[in-house]
Design a protein around this motif. Structure first.
Motif, PDB file in Angstrom:
ATOM      1  N   SER A  12      40.905  45.338  31.434  1.00 40.25           N
ATOM      2  CA  SER A  12      40.249  46.538  30.906  1.00 40.25           C
ATOM      3  C   SER A  12      38.774  46.306  30.602  1.00 40.25           C
ATOM      4  O   SER A  12      38.261  46.722  29.581  1.00 40.25           O
ATOM      5  CB  SER A  12      40.953  47.034  29.648  1.00 40.25           C
ATOM      6  N   LYS A  13      38.097  45.629  31.494  1.00 39.22           N
ATOM      7  CA  LYS A  13      36.681  45.344  31.323  1.00 39.22           C
ATOM      8  C   LYS A  13      35.879  46.019  32.432  1.00 39.22           C
ATOM      9  O   LYS A  13      36.379  46.254  33.529  1.00 39.22           O
ATOM     10  CB  LYS A  13      36.404  43.836  31.381  1.00 39.22           C
ATOM     11  N   LEU A  14      34.630  46.324  32.101  1.00 35.92           N
ATOM     12  CA  LEU A  14      33.657  46.765  33.091  1.00 35.92           C
ATOM     13  C   LEU A  14      32.691  45.612  33.288  1.00 35.92           C
ATOM     14  O   LEU A  14      32.152  45.083  32.316  1.00 35.92           O
ATOM     15  CB  LEU A  14      32.864  47.979  32.591  1.00 35.92           C
ATOM     16  N   ALA A  15      32.483  45.185  34.511  1.00 35.18           N
ATOM     17  CA  ALA A  15      31.535  44.113  34.809  1.00 35.18           C
ATOM     18  C   ALA A  15      30.432  44.677  35.684  1.00 35.18           C
ATOM     19  O   ALA A  15      30.656  45.592  36.491  1.00 35.18           O
ATOM     20  CB  ALA A  15      32.238  42.962  35.504  1.00 35.18           C
ATOM     21  N   CYS A  16      29.237  44.132  35.540  1.00 33.42           N
ATOM     22  CA  CYS A  16      28.119  44.614  36.346  1.00 33.42           C
ATOM     23  C   CYS A  16      28.290  44.155  37.798  1.00 33.42           C
ATOM     24  O   CYS A  16      29.031  43.217  38.083  1.00 33.42           O
ATOM     25  CB  CYS A  16      26.792  44.133  35.769  1.00 33.42           C
ATOM     26  N   LYS A  17      27.608  44.839  38.698  1.00 37.48           N
ATOM     27  CA  LYS A  17      27.696  44.505  40.120  1.00 37.48           C
ATOM     28  C   LYS A  17      27.196  43.093  40.389  1.00 37.48           C
ATOM     29  O   LYS A  17      27.692  42.413  41.281  1.00 37.48           O
ATOM     30  CB  LYS A  17      26.868  45.494  40.961  1.00 37.48           C
ATOM     31  N   GLY A  18      26.213  42.642  39.602  1.00 36.96           N
ATOM     32  CA  GLY A  18      25.691  41.289  39.800  1.00 36.96           C
ATOM     33  C   GLY A  18      26.754  40.236  39.570  1.00 36.96           C
ATOM     34  O   GLY A  18      26.903  39.300  40.364  1.00 36.96           O
ATOM     35  N   CYS A  19      27.513  40.372  38.498  1.00 34.57           N
ATOM     36  CA  CYS A  19      28.576  39.409  38.204  1.00 34.57           C
ATOM     37  C   CYS A  19      29.710  39.512  39.215  1.00 34.57           C
ATOM     38  O   CYS A  19      30.307  38.512  39.603  1.00 34.57           O
ATOM     39  CB  CYS A  19      29.094  39.611  36.785  1.00 34.57           C
ATOM     40  N   THR A  20      29.998  40.731  39.637  1.00 33.37           N
ATOM     41  CA  THR A  20      31.036  40.925  40.646  1.00 33.37           C
ATOM     42  C   THR A  20      30.625  40.275  41.967  1.00 33.37           C
ATOM     43  O   THR A  20      31.414  39.589  42.609  1.00 33.37           O
ATOM     44  CB  THR A  20      31.302  42.429  40.853  1.00 33.37           C
ATOM     45  N   THR A  21      29.367  40.463  42.361  1.00 32.48           N
ATOM     46  CA  THR A  21      28.855  39.863  43.597  1.00 32.48           C
ATOM     47  C   THR A  21      28.829  38.346  43.484  1.00 32.48           C
ATOM     48  O   THR A  21      29.203  37.641  44.424  1.00 32.48           O
ATOM     49  CB  THR A  21      27.441  40.400  43.906  1.00 32.48           C
ATOM     50  N   ALA A  22      28.402  37.834  42.326  1.00 30.92           N
ATOM     51  CA  ALA A  22      28.388  36.382  42.126  1.00 30.92           C
ATOM     52  C   ALA A  22      29.804  35.807  42.220  1.00 30.92           C
ATOM     53  O   ALA A  22      30.000  34.723  42.781  1.00 30.92           O
ATOM     54  CB  ALA A  22      27.773  36.046  40.772  1.00 30.92           C
ATOM     55  N   ASN A  23      30.792  36.524  41.692  1.00 34.76           N
ATOM     56  CA  ASN A  23      32.177  36.075  41.783  1.00 34.76           C
ATOM     57  C   ASN A  23      32.639  36.051  43.243  1.00 34.76           C
ATOM     58  O   ASN A  23      33.299  35.105  43.671  1.00 34.76           O
ATOM     59  CB  ASN A  23      33.082  36.981  40.949  1.00 34.76           C
ATOM     60  N   MET A  24      32.286  37.082  44.001  1.00 30.98           N
ATOM     61  CA  MET A  24      32.668  37.106  45.426  1.00 30.98           C
ATOM     62  C   MET A  24      31.994  35.966  46.184  1.00 30.98           C
ATOM     63  O   MET A  24      32.607  35.326  47.036  1.00 30.98           O
ATOM     64  CB  MET A  24      32.311  38.452  46.050  1.00 30.98           C
ATOM     65  N   MET A  25      30.717  35.678  45.874  1.00 31.53           N
ATOM     66  CA  MET A  25      29.999  34.582  46.536  1.00 31.53           C
ATOM     67  C   MET A  25      30.658  33.243  46.194  1.00 31.53           C
ATOM     68  O   MET A  25      30.803  32.377  47.059  1.00 31.53           O
ATOM     69  CB  MET A  25      28.532  34.573  46.096  1.00 31.53           C
ATOM     70  N   ARG A  26      31.062  33.089  44.942  1.00 30.70           N
ATOM     71  CA  ARG A  26      31.746  31.865  44.524  1.00 30.70           C
ATOM     72  C   ARG A  26      33.046  31.683  45.292  1.00 30.70           C
ATOM     73  O   ARG A  26      33.378  30.594  45.744  1.00 30.70           O
ATOM     74  CB  ARG A  26      32.021  31.906  43.018  1.00 30.70           C
ATOM     75  N   GLN A  27      33.763  32.786  45.467  1.00 31.18           N
ATOM     76  CA  GLN A  27      35.031  32.719  46.179  1.00 31.18           C
ATOM     77  C   GLN A  27      34.825  32.419  47.657  1.00 31.18           C
ATOM     78  O   GLN A  27      35.634  31.727  48.273  1.00 31.18           O
ATOM     79  CB  GLN A  27      35.804  34.015  45.995  1.00 31.18           C
ATOM     80  N   LEU A  28      33.735  32.907  48.231  1.00 29.69           N
ATOM     81  CA  LEU A  28      33.438  32.618  49.641  1.00 29.69           C
ATOM     82  C   LEU A  28      32.985  31.171  49.832  1.00 29.69           C
ATOM     83  O   LEU A  28      33.340  30.530  50.812  1.00 29.69           O
ATOM     84  CB  LEU A  28      32.367  33.573  50.172  1.00 29.69           C
TER      85      LEU A  28
END
Length: 182
Positions: A103-119
């Motif tokens: 139930s959290k809202l995260a900014c696009k920057g953190c979401t993108t950083a998480n996707m980059m980390r996963q890649l």
């Protein structure tokens, strides 16, 4: 005498009346100037007597205080801060991502950083950047997760249900869910 010198002089006099010089002691309580808070007075008559000497500086300081209050940026938006980077969330809903698992809202920057980390890290699990819960693999699992959050009266899930009803044209149902979410 410059404006800064006047402030320094009057700041030194804050423990006494700016007009008559009476010091603040147990039985005498001084009041601040209503507009600028730079000087103090023991009575209304002292304030009126000192007004001609103090008026120009008072107006200048009051204007600076008004501008400071008027143009001060808020600490954060009504959406709060991103729980990961602690920066204020944007008011634009396209610039933040809801995560129903926590139930959290995260900014696009953190979401993108998480996707980059996963890649970059091929062994990294594909999940929420905040709670690290893995993303749902099927639509049924996602619906089950949303239903669980909805039953727990999670405001984010209730808001999402309201948005769904609003999109379907059921405005009364949407209003009900939005009211519960608030």
């Amino acid at each position: 005498m410059s404006w800064a010198d006047n402030i320094a002089t009057e700041a030194a006099d804050t423990l006494c009346c700016a007009s008559c010089g009476i010091a603040e002691v147990d039985d005498i309580e001084l009041k601040n100037c209503d507009d600028c808070d730079l000087v103090r007075y023991c009575s209304d008559t002292c304030q009126e007597d000192h007004r001609p000497d103090h008026e120009a500086m008072c107006k200048e300081r009051a204007a600076k205080l008004r501008d400071e209050i008027l143009f001060k940026q808020p600490e954060s938006s009504y959406l709060g801060d991103c729980p990961i980077c602690c920066l204020p969330l944007s008011l634009d809903p396209k610039k933040s991502v809801p995560y129903y698992c926590c139930s959290k809202l995260a900014c696009k920057g953190c979401t993108t950083a998480n996707m980059m980390r996963q890649l970059d890290d091929e062994g990294a699990p594909n999940g929420c950047p905040f709670c690290r819960q893995l993303y749902s693999k099927s639509e049924e699992e996602s619906e089950r997760q949303n239903k669980k959050r909805f039953e727990a009266n999670d405001p984010l899930a209730l808001r999402e249900a309201g948005m769904k009803h609003f999109g379907d044209g059921d405005y009364d149902g949407a209003f009900e869910y939005f009211t519960k979410a608030a």
